[in-house]
Design an enzyme around this catalytic site. Structure first.
Site, PDB file in Angstrom:
ATOM      1  CG  ASP A 158      -1.796  -1.449   1.307  1.00  0.00           C
ATOM      2  OD1 ASP A 158      -2.645  -1.557   0.518  1.00  0.00           O
ATOM      3  OD2 ASP A 158      -1.320  -2.127   2.112  1.00  0.00           O
ATOM      4  CG  HIS A 186      -3.784  -5.312   2.770  1.00  0.00           C
ATOM      5  ND1 HIS A 186      -3.208  -4.401   1.786  1.00  0.00           N
ATOM      6  CD2 HIS A 186      -4.163  -6.446   2.164  1.00  0.00           C
ATOM      7  CE1 HIS A 186      -3.361  -5.047   0.709  1.00  0.00           C
ATOM      8  NE2 HIS A 186      -3.935  -6.154   0.779  1.00  0.00           N
TER       9      HIS A 186
HETATM   10  P1  NAX Z   1      -2.671 -18.023  -4.086  1.00  0.00           P
HETATM   11  O1  NAX Z   1      -4.043 -18.329  -3.898  1.00  0.00           O
HETATM   12  O2  NAX Z   1      -2.063 -18.096  -5.366  1.00  0.00           O
HETATM   13  O3  NAX Z   1      -1.631 -18.832  -3.282  1.00  0.00           O
HETATM   14  C1  NAX Z   1      -1.886 -19.070  -1.641  1.00  0.00           C
HETATM   15  C2  NAX Z   1      -1.153 -20.524  -1.376  1.00  0.00           C
HETATM   16  O4  NAX Z   1      -1.428 -20.931  -0.049  1.00  0.00           O
HETATM   17  C3  NAX Z   1      -1.764 -21.628  -2.259  1.00  0.00           C
HETATM   18  O5  NAX Z   1      -0.602 -22.431  -2.657  1.00  0.00           O
HETATM   19  C4  NAX Z   1      -2.312 -22.438  -1.065  1.00  0.00           C
HETATM   20  O6  NAX Z   1      -2.253 -23.895  -1.489  1.00  0.00           O
HETATM   21  C5  NAX Z   1      -1.461 -22.131   0.091  1.00  0.00           C
HETATM   22  N1  NAX Z   1      -2.366 -22.533   1.374  1.00  0.00           N
HETATM   23  C6  NAX Z   1      -3.684 -22.412   1.657  1.00  0.00           C
HETATM   24  N2  NAX Z   1      -3.815 -22.763   2.944  1.00  0.00           N
HETATM   25  C7  NAX Z   1      -2.602 -23.016   3.520  1.00  0.00           C
HETATM   26  C8  NAX Z   1      -2.110 -23.787   4.714  1.00  0.00           C
HETATM   27  N3  NAX Z   1      -3.033 -23.556   5.856  1.00  0.00           N
HETATM   28  N4  NAX Z   1      -0.738 -23.730   4.679  1.00  0.00           N
HETATM   29  C9  NAX Z   1       0.240 -23.397   3.910  1.00  0.00           C
HETATM   30  N5  NAX Z   1      -0.386 -23.028   2.456  1.00  0.00           N
HETATM   31  C10 NAX Z   1      -1.760 -22.805   2.517  1.00  0.00           C
HETATM   32  O7  NAX Z   1      -2.455 -16.485  -3.507  1.00  0.00           O
HETATM   33  P2  NAX Z   1      -1.370 -15.470  -3.435  1.00  0.00           P
HETATM   34  O8  NAX Z   1      -1.680 -14.600  -4.578  1.00  0.00           O
HETATM   35  O9  NAX Z   1      -0.071 -16.268  -3.479  1.00  0.00           O
HETATM   36  O10 NAX Z   1      -1.703 -14.704  -2.133  1.00  0.00           O
HETATM   37  C11 NAX Z   1      -1.544 -14.958  -0.872  1.00  0.00           C
HETATM   38  C12 NAX Z   1      -2.145 -14.364   0.138  1.00  0.00           C
HETATM   39  O11 NAX Z   1      -1.441 -12.961   0.117  1.00  0.00           O
HETATM   40  C13 NAX Z   1      -3.523 -13.997  -0.041  1.00  0.00           C
HETATM   41  O12 NAX Z   1      -4.341 -14.252   1.314  1.00  0.00           O
HETATM   42  C14 NAX Z   1      -3.753 -12.900  -0.580  1.00  0.00           C
HETATM   43  O13 NAX Z   1      -5.122 -12.058  -0.480  1.00  0.00           O
HETATM   44  C15 NAX Z   1      -2.717 -11.997   0.367  1.00  0.00           C
HETATM   45  N6  NAX Z   1      -2.160 -10.861  -0.050  1.00  0.00           N
HETATM   46  C16 NAX Z   1      -1.863  -9.978   0.951  1.00  0.00           C
HETATM   47  C17 NAX Z   1      -1.491  -8.543   0.415  1.00  0.00           C
HETATM   48  C18 NAX Z   1      -0.850  -7.447   1.534  1.00  0.00           C
HETATM   49  O14 NAX Z   1      -0.511  -6.429   1.133  1.00  0.00           O
HETATM   50  N7  NAX Z   1      -0.778  -8.125   2.904  1.00  0.00           N
HETATM   51  C19 NAX Z   1      -1.277  -8.095  -1.006  1.00  0.00           C
HETATM   52  C20 NAX Z   1      -1.012  -9.285  -1.847  1.00  0.00           C
HETATM   53  C21 NAX Z   1      -2.178 -10.409  -1.616  1.00  0.00           C
HETATM   54  O15 NAX Z   1      -3.401  -9.987  -1.893  1.00  0.00           O
END
Ligand code: NAX
Length: 323
Positions: A158, A186
């Site tokens: 952000d 966020h």
């Molecule tokens: P993806 O859906 O591409 O990847 C998430 C991964 O997490 C998948 O491989 C899934 O299998 C894995 N996963 C799910 N449950 C799990 C667990 N219990 N233990 C270990 N792995 C697990 O998402 P991606 O685009 O990589 O985003 C990841 C996270 O970042 C999301 O929650 C997203 O909303 C968040 N974000 C946060 C941001 C921030 O500024 N704080 C910005 C970017 C993003 O939106």
């Protein structure tokens, strides 16, 4: 030679697919540091994770010591120096936000408990998976042996977005902008704050924009930038998010001479509830993150700060049984 152990969860996901390669490309740790990577994802993602491991190895990074892929939290978190909690459940079609909060809350509760059991107390934790601030609150509640200031949530994306949009308005370079921070959650309630901004070699900043632009364009554009990216790309921000995690980790490891925005346990400055993680302007050194206190807060700013605080209190209320 020194060795650092970095754990990344959600390592088969989109953000990790950029993040792993950014970190191993160097720039954060001294050149003689070798990195052991521990990549955690759920069992269903084990094949993808194996493919990621092969690709990392194919890069022949000088910085790589070794790489472990696992779905076991004890293996993933044991002895880690830095834990990047990226993995989370995405919101599926028709799912209520409160259900998503609860599902992710239990993931972060379990991970917090495992971290507390298997990690050293000097471990630094960065929470990225959404809702990042509330997930960080949950992790902090379940890691009593880890000092709360070792746990932060990602707001750097952000801040980077806000700096870039503001720099473009002023027609200056991004690094020339200092003390631009983002307060709160966020989410679309966050408050990007330019009231303390300094720009190298530029005085009379206010001549370059008007309050109408600030209120009607700048603030909403930063608040909704994530949705704007999804609109264009059809997917959520991944490379820019990974770059922001890299920047956040870099600040934690090496300190920063600018103000930085991170979600931290609120200790009630500016009269914000002490029961939430909230993004503040911070002064970050290699050993500590200090909330910058004593800033002059206008009535209008205070209103913004309260809206985003209320949203975080509401999130906390939804998951309170898991604290
Ligand atoms: P993806 O859906 O591409 O990847 C998430 C991964 O997490 C998948 O491989 C899934 O299998 C894995 N996963 C799910 N449950 C799990 C667990 N219990 N233990 C270990 N792995 C697990 O998402 P991606 O685009 O990589 O985003 C990841 C996270 O970042 C999301 O929650 C997203 O909303 C968040 N974000 C946060 C941001 C921030 O500024 N704080 C910005 C970017 C993003 O939106």
């Amino acid at each position: 030679m020194t060795k650092k152990i970095i754990t990344i969860t959600g390592a088969a996901g989109n953000i990790a697919y950029s993040l792993i390669f950014r970190i191993l490309s160097g720039g954060i740790f001294p050149k003689n540091t070798k990195i052991q990577l521990k990549l955690l994802d759920i069992p269903e993602s084990s094949k993808i994770l194996q493919g990621v491991k092969y690709e990392v190895e194919d890069c022949a990074f000088e910085s790589l010591d070794s790489i472990i892929t696992t779905d076991n939290m004890e293996i993933a978190f044991g002895d880690s120096d830095y834990i990047l909690l990226v993995g989370a459940k995405p919101r599926s079609k028709g799912m209520q936000r409160s259900d998503l909060l609860l599902d992710n809350a239990s993931i972060f509760k379990n991970q917090g408990q495992a971290i507390n059991q298997h990690c050293k107390d000097s471990t630094r934790i960065i929470v990225v998976g959404n809702p990042a601030n509330t997930n960080a609150l949950i992790v902090s509640q379940h890691t009593p042996k880890i000092p709360t200031h070792n746990i932060t949530s990602l707001m750097r994306l952000d801040q980077n977005r806000a700096k870039s949009i503001f720099a473009s308005k002023l027609n200056v370079s991004v690094p020339s902008i200092r003390k631009l921070v983002v307060w709160g959650n966020h989410s679309a309630t966050q408050f990007p704050d330019i009231s303390n901004v300094q720009v190298d070699d530029l005085t009379n900043l206010h001549d370059k924009y008007d309050d109408n632009w600030l209120r009607k364009e700048f603030i909403p554009r930063v608040q909704n930038r994530g949705a704007e990216i999804i609109d264009y790309r059809g997917k959520s921000s991944a490379a820019s998010a990974a770059s922001a995690v890299y920047d956040h980790l870099n600040s934690i490891v090496n300190g920063s001479d600018d103000w930085e925005s991170m979600g931290v346990a609120s200790i009630n400055p500016y009269n914000i509830s002490s029961e939430i993680f909230y993004s503040y302007p911070l002064s970050v050194t290699t050993h500590s993150n200090k909330i910058i206190e004593g800033l002059d807060i206008s009535r209008e700013t205070l209103d913004y700060l309260k809206v985003t605080e209320e949203e975080l209190i509401h999130e906390r209320d939804i998951i309170k049984d898991l604290l």
